[in-house]
Design a protein around this motif. Structure first.
Motif, short mmCIF file in Angstrom:
data_model
loop_
_atom_site.label_atom_id
_atom_site.label_comp_id
_atom_site.label_asym_id
_atom_site.label_seq_id
_atom_site.Cartn_x
_atom_site.Cartn_y
_atom_site.Cartn_z
N TRP A 102 0.59 -0.96 0.31
CA TRP A 102 0.07 -0.22 0.04
C TRP A 102 0.57 1.57 -0.26
O TRP A 102 0.50 2.75 -0.62
N LEU A 103 2.10 1.67 0.84
CA LEU A 103 2.74 2.48 0.69
C LEU A 103 3.46 2.89 0.09
O LEU A 103 3.52 3.73 -1.21
N ASN A 147 7.80 4.25 7.58
CA ASN A 147 7.09 4.08 8.75
C ASN A 147 7.27 4.35 9.97
O ASN A 147 8.34 4.07 10.45
N VAL A 198 5.18 9.84 1.51
CA VAL A 198 4.43 8.48 1.70
C VAL A 198 4.45 8.18 3.49
O VAL A 198 5.93 7.27 3.44
N LEU A 246 3.45 6.19 6.76
CA LEU A 246 2.36 5.69 7.97
C LEU A 246 2.41 6.34 9.29
O LEU A 246 3.80 6.50 9.85
N ILE A 304 -1.96 5.77 5.73
CA ILE A 304 -1.35 6.43 5.28
C ILE A 304 -1.20 8.08 4.84
O ILE A 304 -2.37 8.27 4.56
N GLN A 332 -0.47 10.47 1.85
CA GLN A 332 0.83 10.72 1.19
C GLN A 332 0.41 12.66 0.40
O GLN A 332 -0.44 12.94 0.34
#
Length: 265
Positions: A21-22, A108, A132, A134, A183, A185
């Motif tokens: 997803w990231l 992350n 990006v 998390l 997340i 973005q």
């Protein structure tokens, strides 16, 4: 491979889905450069490498560095992965061979470093084109979804376009955090919105405007500026006199920074 350290705010990704997803959120082509902060046990690093990105990873934990060196020995040997033992709290993008405007940051990150890392990266002289992160769900909502602005949301929006990309529930981590993540973005990162405006002046105004939450913007700014001057500027810009800082869109904040003189003293 090793226990988490509470002092470093470590919550390791244990899911195979989230790294994907990231990477989807970063939306890059193979061969592009990615800066990863705090790879930990390498769950995201593995996916970044699999997609053919050139990865520069910064990790402060010696145990993690040793583990990653073994785990990704091939990628390190071929030059696809460069690993630096570095504390993110001392981050300076100028220290690394990052192509100007030609890289992304995907990570992350420890919750407690969110504000610091956003500010440091977005204000850097060599900005990424995409970021990006998390991070804590509530923070991502405040930046990208809230109808009310905040110091944080405006500090991000002045440099790029934030989007709430996806919710990541706490079960994807080890140890499990107390809250859900999401997340964030940020695309279209640049300094163009601040053209002709002194960056320091803009941020000083923001801090002043949000100084006292319960107060109206006019009252907060009147600590530094003459009230009459403010009333004139507000009416020129069609800003209601009773407005609060949280109700002012970025475009109006920028106009305000252009109209009000820099009171550096």
């Amino acid at each position: 491979p090793f226990a988490h350290k509470k002092s470093l705010g470590q919550n390791f990704l244990t899911s195979d889905i989230v790294p994907g997803w990231l990477c989807d959120a970063a939306n890059l082509r193979a061969g592009e450069t990615v800066l990863e902060i705090g790879p930990g046990t390498g769950a995201l690093t593995r996916e970044l490498l699999k997609r053919g990105y050139l990865v520069i990873a910064l990790e402060t934990d010696e145990r993690a560095v040793t583990y990653l060196q073994t785990e990704f020995a091939t990628a390190i040997n071929t030059g696809q992965l460069t690993l630096h033992q570095k504390d993110a709290r001392e981050l300076d993008l100028g220290d690394y061979a990052l192509p100007p405007q030609g890289f992304a940051v995907v990570a992350n990150i420890p919750y407690y470093l969110s504000g610091f890392l956003l500010r440091t990266i977005l204000e850097s002289s060599n900005q990424p084109h995409t970021l990006v992160f998390l991070m804590q769900k509530e923070l991502v909502e405040r930046i990208a979804r809230s109808r009310k602005e905040s110091l944080l949301s405006l500090s991000v929006k002045v440099f790029g376009e934030p989007k709430y990309y996806k919710t990541v529930t706490r079960g994807h981590f080890q140890p499990m955090p107390k809250v859900d993540s999401a997340i964030l973005q940020i695309t279209e990162i640049s300094k163009t919105k601040l053209m002709g405006i002194d960056k320091q002046h803009f941020f000083t105004l923001l801090h002043l405007g949000f100084g006292s939450k319960r107060k109206q913007l006019l009252g907060n700014l009147a600590q530094v500026y003459e009230r009459d001057e403010l009333v004139t500027v507000f009416s020129d810009l069609s800003i209601p006199l009773a407005v609060r800082a949280e109700d002012l869109p970025l475009t109006t904040c920028l106009k305000l920074a252009q109209k009000l003189p820099d009171q550096a003293s």
